[in-house]
Write a protein that holds these residues in place. Structure first.
Motif, mmCIF file in Angstrom:
data_model
loop_
_atom_site.group_PDB
_atom_site.id
_atom_site.type_symbol
_atom_site.label_atom_id
_atom_site.label_comp_id
_atom_site.label_asym_id
_atom_site.label_seq_id
_atom_site.Cartn_x
_atom_site.Cartn_y
_atom_site.Cartn_z
ATOM 1 N N LEU A 165 -13.827 -1.700 -6.049
ATOM 2 C CA LEU A 165 -12.437 -1.317 -5.656
ATOM 3 C C LEU A 165 -11.393 -0.927 -6.764
ATOM 4 N N THR A 180 0.816 -1.343 -0.008
ATOM 5 C CA THR A 180 0.107 -0.093 -0.096
ATOM 6 C C THR A 180 1.031 1.289 -0.092
ATOM 7 N N PRO A 231 -6.515 -5.693 4.915
ATOM 8 C CA PRO A 231 -7.879 -5.007 5.433
ATOM 9 C C PRO A 231 -8.499 -4.106 4.465
ATOM 10 N N ASP A 232 -7.755 -3.624 3.690
ATOM 11 C CA ASP A 232 -8.569 -2.717 2.470
ATOM 12 C C ASP A 232 -7.775 -2.774 1.310
ATOM 13 N N SER A 259 -9.755 2.995 -7.841
ATOM 14 C CA SER A 259 -8.697 3.063 -7.788
ATOM 15 C C SER A 259 -8.168 3.655 -9.023
ATOM 16 N N ALA A 263 -8.204 -1.752 -1.765
ATOM 17 C CA ALA A 263 -8.123 -0.719 -2.563
ATOM 18 C C ALA A 263 -6.996 -0.021 -2.344
ATOM 19 N N LYS A 264 -6.416 0.175 -1.092
ATOM 20 C CA LYS A 264 -5.242 0.803 -1.128
ATOM 21 C C LYS A 264 -4.055 0.334 -1.860
#
Length: 121
Positions: A108, A20, A42-43, A112, A45-46
């Motif tokens: 996501l 990330t 956990p995310d 992005s 998208a990052k």
């Protein structure tokens, strides 16, 4: 193994780091490959946003990971994991908590900055 392989290929290198926030130069790469990564994040998208930042115009992000749709496929010669999950039913709660669904991932990608999506089997 990846770094040893890269030594044998001119112009190819492998870098381990934070997916990330890589600290690598923006727009400098033709391909970013995320293998078996997103189910650990956990995310996701990052990581997709960081890949977008790294890619040169026209570059390609390759994501190879399992999804819940993949995990739930029955066992076959092409999908051995299905046999494993049928045999170890107590593994399902863990899988449900870590493997994202395609329905979750596609928005996501779009957020992005990835506007095209191609699924390869």
């Amino acid at each position: 193994m990846g770094s040893r392989c890269a030594e044998e290929q001119e112009g190819l290198s492998f870098v381990a780091g934070n997916a990330t926030d890589t600290s690598l130069p923006s727009g400098a790469y033709d391909v970013v490959f995320q293998k078996a990564l997103i189910h650990h994040l956990p995310d996701p998208a990052k990581a997709f946003a960081e890949a977008k930042r790294l890619l040169a115009p026209g570059g390609t992000l390759i994501v190879q990971d399992r999804t819940m749709e993949d995990v739930r496929k029955p066992g076959s010669s092409e999908h051995l994991r299905g046999y494993f999950l049928r045999s170890f039913q107590n593994f399902w709660p863990l899988k449900n908590s870590v493997a994202p669904s395609r329905k979750l991932l596609l928005p996501l990608f779009a957020r992005s900055g990835f506007l095209r999506y191609q699924r390869l089997n």
